[in-house]
Design a protein around this motif. Structure first.
Motif, PDB file in Angstrom:
ATOM      1  N   PRO A 160     -34.163  12.500 -10.930  1.00  0.00           N
ATOM      2  CA  PRO A 160     -35.550  12.045 -10.995  1.00  0.00           C
ATOM      3  C   PRO A 160     -36.509  13.221 -11.182  1.00  0.00           C
ATOM      4  O   PRO A 160     -36.292  14.303 -10.648  1.00  0.00           O
ATOM      5  N   GLY A 161     -37.555  13.000 -11.952  1.00  0.00           N
ATOM      6  CA  GLY A 161     -38.535  14.056 -12.194  1.00  0.00           C
ATOM      7  C   GLY A 161     -37.933  15.197 -12.986  1.00  0.00           C
ATOM      8  O   GLY A 161     -36.905  15.056 -13.641  1.00  0.00           O
ATOM      9  N   TYR A 162     -38.562  16.346 -12.921  1.00  0.00           N
ATOM     10  CA  TYR A 162     -38.060  17.559 -13.561  1.00  0.00           C
ATOM     11  C   TYR A 162     -37.597  17.314 -14.991  1.00  0.00           C
ATOM     12  O   TYR A 162     -36.485  17.640 -15.371  1.00  0.00           O
ATOM     13  N   GLU A 163     -38.470  16.726 -15.785  1.00  0.00           N
ATOM     14  CA  GLU A 163     -38.169  16.464 -17.187  1.00  0.00           C
ATOM     15  C   GLU A 163     -38.441  17.732 -17.995  1.00  0.00           C
ATOM     16  O   GLU A 163     -39.540  18.267 -17.965  1.00  0.00           O
ATOM     17  N   VAL A 205     -38.916  29.297 -19.961  1.00  0.00           N
ATOM     18  CA  VAL A 205     -37.660  29.685 -19.310  1.00  0.00           C
ATOM     19  C   VAL A 205     -37.754  29.447 -17.806  1.00  0.00           C
ATOM     20  O   VAL A 205     -36.833  28.892 -17.196  1.00  0.00           O
ATOM     21  N   THR A 206     -38.865  29.829 -17.199  1.00  0.00           N
ATOM     22  CA  THR A 206     -39.055  29.631 -15.754  1.00  0.00           C
ATOM     23  C   THR A 206     -39.007  28.160 -15.393  1.00  0.00           C
ATOM     24  O   THR A 206     -38.372  27.769 -14.401  1.00  0.00           O
ATOM     25  N   PHE A 207     -39.637  27.312 -16.201  1.00  0.00           N
ATOM     26  CA  PHE A 207     -39.612  25.877 -15.914  1.00  0.00           C
ATOM     27  C   PHE A 207     -38.205  25.306 -16.094  1.00  0.00           C
ATOM     28  O   PHE A 207     -37.750  24.493 -15.284  1.00  0.00           O
ATOM     29  N   LEU A 208     -37.496  25.744 -17.126  1.00  0.00           N
ATOM     30  CA  LEU A 208     -36.118  25.298 -17.319  1.00  0.00           C
ATOM     31  C   LEU A 208     -35.260  25.717 -16.125  1.00  0.00           C
ATOM     32  O   LEU A 208     -34.436  24.936 -15.637  1.00  0.00           O
ATOM     33  N   GLU A 209     -35.448  26.923 -15.637  1.00  0.00           N
ATOM     34  CA  GLU A 209     -34.712  27.398 -14.458  1.00  0.00           C
ATOM     35  C   GLU A 209     -35.021  26.543 -13.237  1.00  0.00           C
ATOM     36  O   GLU A 209     -34.119  26.208 -12.462  1.00  0.00           O
ATOM     37  N   GLU A 210     -36.279  26.175 -13.064  1.00  0.00           N
ATOM     38  CA  GLU A 210     -36.664  25.302 -11.940  1.00  0.00           C
ATOM     39  C   GLU A 210     -35.989  23.936 -12.062  1.00  0.00           C
ATOM     40  O   GLU A 210     -35.411  23.424 -11.097  1.00  0.00           O
ATOM     41  N   CYS A 211     -36.036  23.353 -13.243  1.00  0.00           N
ATOM     42  CA  CYS A 211     -35.403  22.046 -13.457  1.00  0.00           C
ATOM     43  C   CYS A 211     -33.896  22.128 -13.209  1.00  0.00           C
ATOM     44  O   CYS A 211     -33.317  21.253 -12.548  1.00  0.00           O
ATOM     45  N   PHE A 212     -33.266  23.170 -13.712  1.00  0.00           N
ATOM     46  CA  PHE A 212     -31.816  23.317 -13.570  1.00  0.00           C
ATOM     47  C   PHE A 212     -31.432  23.544 -12.114  1.00  0.00           C
ATOM     48  O   PHE A 212     -30.412  23.027 -11.641  1.00  0.00           O
ATOM     49  N   SER A 213     -32.231  24.292 -11.390  1.00  0.00           N
ATOM     50  CA  SER A 213     -31.978  24.514  -9.965  1.00  0.00           C
ATOM     51  C   SER A 213     -31.975  23.187  -9.201  1.00  0.00           C
ATOM     52  O   SER A 213     -31.100  22.941  -8.360  1.00  0.00           O
ATOM     53  N   HIS A 214     -32.932  22.334  -9.495  1.00  0.00           N
ATOM     54  CA  HIS A 214     -32.980  21.007  -8.865  1.00  0.00           C
ATOM     55  C   HIS A 214     -31.779  20.158  -9.282  1.00  0.00           C
ATOM     56  O   HIS A 214     -31.235  19.399  -8.482  1.00  0.00           O
TER      57      HIS A 214
END
Length: 190
Positions: free
Chosen positions: A139-142, A164-173
């Motif tokens: 859920p979220g983190y699109e 890149v930072t946002f992709l890293e955040e999404c991938f971490s979740h």
């Protein structure tokens, strides 16, 4: 334990920014998970009349997805929806073999347009939640990559640090989502 993930290229185009995005993720997150890529370009068009004998290409893809701890689907957006080839692949997989059932899925997408893949991702979420598919979608983190042609350099590396930072955040979740799912399934089985 190293998580084993499959990055599913959501179109059958010979040149795909979604394939480029998954390849980037495969390399960029190599220290966090093992990501293998899967293609749908060899799958036949879904036809219910062919269900008596599942095509070898469908079975091979199904086996690859079923063996994974999680699946990342990279979809482009065609006419405000996912490509017909991806819909056909999911129809095969939801009718013949069911590898998405309770599998944690992350949706990402790259598009040439300014809006990214927002509508295609909504469309894909709806499909993945349908009976017979039953995927667990993050859920979220699109992660929506717009103007994809300008986002990658000649070596397929993302060039914008904020992206890149946002992709890293999404991938971490997503990694936490996969790990939590594996723990929940282990508890259910014991």
């Amino acid at each position: 334990m190293t998580l084993k993930l499959v990055g599913l290229v959501g179109n059958n185009a010979p040149i795909s920014y979604n394939r480029t995005l998954l390849t980037y993720m495969q390399t960029h997150f190599a220290g966090d998970a093992e990501i293998s890529l899967a293609e749908i370009k060899e799958l036949p068009l879904f036809n219910e009349a062919d269900l008596a004998e599942v095509p070898a290409s469908v079975q091979a893809l199904s086996d690859q997805l079923a063996a994974a701890d999680g699946i990342i689907i990279a979809t482009p957006e065609y006419d405000h929806a996912i490509p017909a080839a991806l819909k056909s692949a999911i129809e095969w997989l939801s009718t013949a073999t069911h590898p998405f059932t309770t599998k944690p899925v992350m949706i990402v997408g790259a598009s040439l347009g300014i809006q990214g893949t927002a509508r295609a991702q909504d469309n894909l979420r709806q499909i993945l939640n349908s009976p017979g598919v039953n995927a667990f979608v993050l859920p979220g983190y699109e992660f929506l990559l717009n103007t994809a042609k300008a986002q990658f350099d000649a070596e397929g590396q993302l060039t914008n640090d904020k992206t890149v930072t946002f992709l890293e955040e999404c991938f971490s979740h997503y990694l936490k989502f996969v790990t939590d799912n594996l723990t929940d399934l282990k508890l259910v089985r014991n």
